[in-house]
Design a protein around this motif. Structure first.
Motif, short mmCIF file in Angstrom:
data_model
loop_
_atom_site.label_atom_id
_atom_site.label_comp_id
_atom_site.label_asym_id
_atom_site.label_seq_id
_atom_site.Cartn_x
_atom_site.Cartn_y
_atom_site.Cartn_z
N ILE A 206 0.83 -1.16 0.07
CA ILE A 206 -0.11 0.09 -0.21
C ILE A 206 0.99 1.14 0.04
CG2 ILE A 206 -0.12 -0.04 2.50
CD1 ILE A 206 -3.04 1.09 2.13
N LYS A 245 2.18 1.04 -10.01
CA LYS A 245 1.31 0.44 -9.04
C LYS A 245 0.40 -0.46 -9.54
CE LYS A 245 3.62 2.78 -6.23
NZ LYS A 245 4.65 3.14 -7.05
N ASP A 249 0.14 -4.22 -8.53
CA ASP A 249 -1.23 -4.30 -7.63
C ASP A 249 -0.95 -3.97 -6.28
OD1 ASP A 249 -3.78 -4.82 -7.44
OD2 ASP A 249 -3.47 -7.00 -6.64
N ARG A 251 -1.98 -1.02 -3.46
CA ARG A 251 -3.12 -0.21 -3.23
C ARG A 251 -2.63 1.15 -2.94
NH1 ARG A 251 -6.74 -2.70 1.55
NH2 ARG A 251 -4.77 -2.95 2.18
N CYS A 262 -8.80 3.95 0.59
CA CYS A 262 -7.76 3.41 -0.31
C CYS A 262 -8.49 2.55 -1.49
CB CYS A 262 -6.96 2.20 0.50
SG CYS A 262 -7.70 0.82 1.30
N ALA A 263 -7.54 2.21 -2.56
CA ALA A 263 -8.39 1.66 -3.73
C ALA A 263 -7.07 1.05 -4.39
CB ALA A 263 -9.26 2.52 -4.42
N HIS A 264 -7.45 0.18 -5.46
CA HIS A 264 -6.76 -0.54 -6.38
C HIS A 264 -6.71 0.57 -7.54
CE1 HIS A 264 -5.61 -4.37 -4.43
NE2 HIS A 264 -6.84 -4.13 -3.83
N THR A 275 -10.16 3.64 -10.39
CA THR A 275 -9.97 2.98 -9.22
C THR A 275 -11.04 1.93 -9.29
OG1 THR A 275 -11.26 4.31 -8.05
CG2 THR A 275 -8.96 4.90 -7.88
N GLU A 278 -12.58 0.01 -3.93
CA GLU A 278 -12.72 1.20 -3.15
C GLU A 278 -13.10 0.69 -1.65
OE1 GLU A 278 -14.18 1.28 -6.10
OE2 GLU A 278 -13.34 3.18 -7.27
#
Length: 287
Positions: A206, A245, A249, A251, A262-264, A275, A278
């Motif tokens: 992250i 990122k 992968d 976050r 946070c999100a991918h 994103t 979420e």
């Protein structure tokens, strides 16, 4: 490791300033402004327990150090030190924090280091047992600011940090305090030496996006803030950051997004970044 998203004092700032050259007709669909054209902004910190054997807080938000007139000018909503309340709700006191990591020293990211304003009392540092981890380049900017951003710094803060004897000024990709589990990258489009902290976790990592990407609307490459010094540079930095990122992968952790912690990273069939996955809040999430 366990992760918490910790809310600090919130702000309301001019939407036009937050979205740079994007017209209101576009950005008001992303974040609705109030009657004064201001949009709500969080000041969210990331708390990590068990990081290299330490309890680490990434950023502190704006805090409550402003006297009332300045608090109103800069749109700080609450008059109490919300970060301390949020830490207590998570089961921690500021005395329990072993390290505080600052991406940069603008007041909306570092002001929470200071106790709440009290009339007649000088500013004083909180987190008495913590090492304060700051990038060397952003430290130099804070101690010798440019006229354009001088008002973004707290004049009293840097001398207090230096006098504490617990300041680590980082120049590379890792910190003596945090070891190899946190890797730093740097950005210069918003402010010199903005330090981006990526925490390695078994689930993929992250990264604290700070003001490179304040929230979900700014993931879109052309969107920058009026506060950024070099928007074109920031867009190039953001593209490389998001591509990396997405490939690994990792976050994204957002400090100023009211609705998302946070999100991918995602990318659509036209190549535009967005994103997915979420998460509004992290509450002792196993990393």
């Amino acid at each position: 490791m366990k992760l918490w998203s910790i809310l600090g004092n919130s702000q309301k700032l001019d939407g036009g300033a937050m979205f740079g050259n994007v017209p209101r007709a576009m950005w008001e669909h992303w974040i609705a402004p109030d009657a004064d054209n201001r949009i709500p902004l969080a000041c969210r910190a990331l708390l990590v327990e068990g990081l290299n054997g330490k309890t680490v807080l990434f950023e502190t938000g704006i805090g409550a150090f402003f006297e009332p007139k300045m608090r109103e000018r800069f749109g700080v909503v609450e008059d109490r030190h919300v970060l301390l309340d949020s830490l207590r709700a998570a089961g921690f006191g500021h005395e329990d924090i072993d390290a505080v990591v600052l991406s940069h020293l603008h007041f909306d990211h570092a002001g929470g280091l200071l106790a709440a304003w009290e009339e007649g009392k000088a500013p004083r540092l909180l987190f008495p047992n913590a090492t304060y981890v700051v990038g060397e380049e952003c430290w130099q900017r804070a101690t010798r600011p440019h006229p354009r951003d001088r008002a973004s710094f707290i004049a009293e803060l840097q001398p207090l940090l230096e006098a504490s004897g617990r300041l680590e000024r980082v120049q590379g990709t890792h910190s003596l305090t945090l070891g190899m589990q946190v890797r730093f990258a740097y950005s210069n489009g918003h402010t010199p030496g903005l330090m981006l902290s990526e925490i390695a976790t078994p689930s993929g990592g992250i990264v604290f996006c700070a003001d490179l990407i304040p929230g979900r609307p700014w993931v879109h490459l052309p969107i920058t803030m009026g506060y950024d010094r070099y928007p074109e540079l920031l867009i190039d930095e953001k593209r490389a950051f998001l591509e990396d990122k997405l490939a690994r992968d990792v976050r994204l952790f957002f400090t100023h997004d009211v609705g998302c912690a946070c999100a991918h990273v995602a990318r659509d069939d036209k190549g535009r970044f967005g994103t997915r996955g979420e998460v509004a809040e992290l509450v002792g999430e196993a990393a």
